[in-house]
Enzyme design. Structure first.
Site, short mmCIF file in Angstrom:
data_model
loop_
_atom_site.label_atom_id
_atom_site.label_comp_id
_atom_site.label_asym_id
_atom_site.label_seq_id
_atom_site.Cartn_x
_atom_site.Cartn_y
_atom_site.Cartn_z
CG ASN A 7 -1.74 1.22 1.39
OD1 ASN A 7 -1.79 2.05 0.47
ND2 ASN A 7 -2.40 1.39 2.52
CD1 TRP A 8 3.57 0.99 -2.81
CD2 TRP A 8 3.58 2.09 -4.77
NE1 TRP A 8 4.30 0.23 -3.71
CE2 TRP A 8 4.31 0.89 -4.92
CE3 TRP A 8 3.44 2.94 -5.87
CZ2 TRP A 8 4.91 0.52 -6.13
CZ3 TRP A 8 4.03 2.57 -7.07
CH2 TRP A 8 4.76 1.38 -7.19
CE LYS A 9 -0.09 3.28 4.83
NZ LYS A 9 0.10 3.41 6.26
CG HIS A 92 -5.71 2.20 5.41
ND1 HIS A 92 -5.21 3.11 6.30
CD2 HIS A 92 -4.73 1.28 5.21
CE1 HIS A 92 -3.97 2.76 6.63
NE2 HIS A 92 -3.66 1.65 5.98
CD GLU A 94 -2.66 5.65 6.71
OE1 GLU A 94 -2.66 5.55 5.48
OE2 GLU A 94 -1.74 5.19 7.43
CD GLU A 163 -3.15 -2.00 7.67
OE1 GLU A 163 -2.07 -2.26 7.16
OE2 GLU A 163 -3.82 -0.98 7.37
N GLY A 169 3.05 2.98 10.65
CA GLY A 169 4.00 4.08 10.42
C GLY A 169 4.81 4.48 11.63
CB SER A 209 5.83 -1.02 11.92
OG SER A 209 5.46 0.32 12.15
N GLY A 230 3.01 -0.80 4.27
CA GLY A 230 2.92 0.61 3.88
C GLY A 230 4.27 1.13 3.43
P1 13P Z 1 3.23 0.96 7.55
O1 13P Z 1 3.79 -0.33 6.99
O2 13P Z 1 3.85 2.17 6.96
O3 13P Z 1 3.26 0.93 9.05
O4 13P Z 1 1.71 1.03 7.12
C1 13P Z 1 0.89 -0.06 7.32
C2 13P Z 1 -0.39 0.18 6.62
O5 13P Z 1 -1.17 1.02 7.01
C3 13P Z 1 -0.64 -0.58 5.39
O6 13P Z 1 -1.92 -0.37 4.91
#
Ligand code: 13P
Length: 246
Positions: A7-9, A92, A94, A163, A169, A209, A230
């Protein structure tokens, strides 16, 4: 089969960078028992599709809950299908936090994504883990809310990603044991809703993470079907290392 989802966000800002990462992923020798799905920002979907090769799949980070119409900025299922997307992430944390997505909206998106023929990854996870021993009820509540009214048949196309928000993150992942407890809890909720057979079939991922140091600890757990990655998935060397380590 293990599922690794990138997930490149909003970490990747240019098509060039997106193409570079995609190209690198395409070069990694991935085991037959591993499925890789890459979810770039919408505007890079077409460019990434061209570079990821035939075995890596294309996913989207979100989908709108209506088919078409006067919805400025919305990305609909047909638009995603047109560029070769087969999987969509819905709910998600976010999106819940920064875009005010409620359980109700997420439920509508799950419906729309299923109707569009996509595989759907639904994200659930608690804000804080107060009692280290118990998986917070909010995880069960989010799971129930997202799956209410779904047909048993459609459940085969659904994956739940656990998650925990405190692990996203932050560089502090959950422990593999606690992630497994959460996966077991999610399956228990699904068992209550749809029956034990469906719960056994359900795929549950861990996200938060995950990097090259800990990916195997999660992916090799029998009750965890893969990971949602992420930030580390946007570092092409790091992600290639992660995939090669499985
Ligand atoms: P990180 O791997 O950056 O912690 O993010 C996880 C995530 O939200 C994947 O959707």
């Amino acid at each position: 089969m293990k599922l690794i989802v990138a997930n490149w966000k909003a970490y990747v800002a240019t098509a060039k960078e997106a193409e570079r990462i995609a190209k690198k992923i395409a070069q990694v020798k991935i085991k037959k028992s591993t499925t890789v799905v890459v979810c770039p920002p919408f505007v890079f979907l077409a460019a990434v599709k061209k570079k990821i090769g035939r075995t890596v799949r294309l996913g989207a980070q979100d989908v709108f809950w209506k088919e078409s119409g006067p919805y400025t900025g919305a990305i609909t299922p047909d638009m995603l299908k047109g560029v070769g997307v087969g999987t969509v992430i819905v709910g998600h944390s976010e999106r819940r936090q920064h875009f005010s997505e409620s359980d109700d909206i997420i439920r509508k998106k799950v419906d729309m994504a299923l109707a569009g023929g996509f595989d759907v990854i639904i994200c659930v996870g608690e804000r804080e883990r107060e009692d280290k021993k118990a998986v917070p009820e909010s995880v069960g509540e989010q799971t129930r809310a997202a799956l209410t009214g779904i047909s048993k048949g459609a459940l085969a196309r659904i994956t739940i990603a656990y998650e925990p928000i405190w692990a996203i993150g932050t560089g502090v992942s959950d422990t593999p044991n606690d992630a497994l407890s959460a996966a077991i809890y999610i399956r228990k909720v699904v068992s209550e809703m749809f029956g034990a057979a469906q719960a056994t079939m359900l795929k549950v991922l861990y996200g938060g993470s995950v990097d090259s140091r800990n990916i195997r600890d999660f992916v090799l757990q029998e009750g965890i079907d893969g990971v949602l990655v992420g930030r580390a998935s946007t570092d092409k060397e790091e992600f290639a290392k992660m995939l090669a380590s499985l």
